[in-house]
Motif scaffolding. Sequence first.
Motif, short mmCIF file in Angstrom:
data_model
loop_
_atom_site.label_atom_id
_atom_site.label_comp_id
_atom_site.label_asym_id
_atom_site.label_seq_id
_atom_site.Cartn_x
_atom_site.Cartn_y
_atom_site.Cartn_z
N GLY A 68 42.16 31.91 69.22
CA GLY A 68 42.99 33.09 69.26
C GLY A 68 44.18 32.90 70.17
O GLY A 68 44.20 32.02 71.03
N PHE A 69 45.17 33.76 70.00
CA PHE A 69 46.40 33.64 70.78
C PHE A 69 46.14 33.82 72.27
O PHE A 69 46.80 33.21 73.10
CB PHE A 69 47.44 34.66 70.28
N ASP A 70 45.15 34.65 72.61
CA ASP A 70 44.87 34.93 74.03
C ASP A 70 43.92 33.91 74.66
O ASP A 70 43.67 33.97 75.86
CB ASP A 70 44.29 36.33 74.18
N GLU A 71 43.41 32.97 73.89
CA GLU A 71 42.50 31.96 74.41
C GLU A 71 43.28 30.72 74.88
O GLU A 71 44.34 30.42 74.36
CB GLU A 71 41.49 31.53 73.34
N GLU A 119 34.71 25.65 70.42
CA GLU A 119 35.10 26.62 69.40
C GLU A 119 35.64 27.90 70.05
O GLU A 119 35.41 28.16 71.22
CB GLU A 119 33.90 26.96 68.53
N SER A 120 36.27 28.69 69.24
CA SER A 120 36.78 29.97 69.68
C SER A 120 35.63 30.93 69.95
O SER A 120 34.56 30.83 69.35
CB SER A 120 37.68 30.56 68.60
N ARG A 121 35.86 31.87 70.82
CA ARG A 121 34.82 32.87 71.08
C ARG A 121 34.83 33.97 70.03
O ARG A 121 33.93 34.78 69.97
CB ARG A 121 34.97 33.45 72.48
N TYR A 122 35.87 34.01 69.19
CA TYR A 122 35.98 35.01 68.14
C TYR A 122 35.50 34.44 66.81
O TYR A 122 35.89 33.34 66.42
CB TYR A 122 37.43 35.48 68.00
N GLU A 123 34.72 35.21 66.09
CA GLU A 123 34.19 34.75 64.81
C GLU A 123 35.30 34.52 63.78
O GLU A 123 35.23 33.59 62.98
CB GLU A 123 33.17 35.75 64.26
N VAL A 124 36.33 35.35 63.81
CA VAL A 124 37.40 35.23 62.82
C VAL A 124 38.10 33.88 62.94
O VAL A 124 38.39 33.22 61.94
CB VAL A 124 38.41 36.40 62.94
N PHE A 125 38.31 33.39 64.16
CA PHE A 125 38.98 32.11 64.32
C PHE A 125 38.04 30.93 64.08
O PHE A 125 38.50 29.85 63.71
CB PHE A 125 39.65 32.04 65.70
#
Length: 171
Positions: free
Chosen positions: A79-82, A92-98
Motif C-alpha cells: 500500500g501507499f502508506d506502507e 507481504e503487505s499487511r492489507y489483503e487487497v495488495f
Amino acid sequence: LRRSYIYCSQKRVRVFSAFNNSDPEHTDKLFSEINHLHTTYKICRPFGSNAVVIATISRVLKAAIVCKGVLIEWITVKGFDETLDPEDLWTESRYEVFRKVQDHAHSAMLHFFSPTLPDLAVKSYMTWLNSYSKLFLEPCKRCSKYVSNGLPPTWRDLRTLEPFHEECRNC
C-alpha cells in the motif's frame, strides 16, 4: 531424411538480444522511456548490477520490481502508506487487497515474459501495472459493484486492462 524438399544448409543465427543483458544503462534508459501519467520510478541497485525499481502508482500502491538485466524476476506490492525498502523485498503487505494485487502481478509477470522482446515485455507489463492507478475508483466490469467480499476489483484483464473481481473474471 529431410522433412521438406527445400533444405537450408545454413544454421540459423541465434538471436541473443537483451535476454541476459545486464547492462545497467540499458535498464535505466528503458525505465526512463516508460512514462505513465500517474507513475513515478526510482531505480536502485542494492544487489550489484541487478536493478530494483520502486514504482509509485498514483498514491494508491508501491511496487518493488526486481530485474535481472531487463527481465522482471520478482515483484512486491504494498500500500501507499506502507514502507517498501529495497533490502526488505520479500515481506507481504499487511492489507489483503495488495496481497491479491501481488498475486495477480506475479501471474501477469509470467504472461508478459518474452526473452526475445524483453523491452516490449517490460513496457507492456508496466502499462498493465499502471492500470491499478484507479484501483478503488473503478467498478467491476461484470457485476458493476465497487466492493465484493470486502475487496475492490483486484484483477485487471491482460489485454483490455478492465477491472474484475476475483469471482467475476471467470464468469
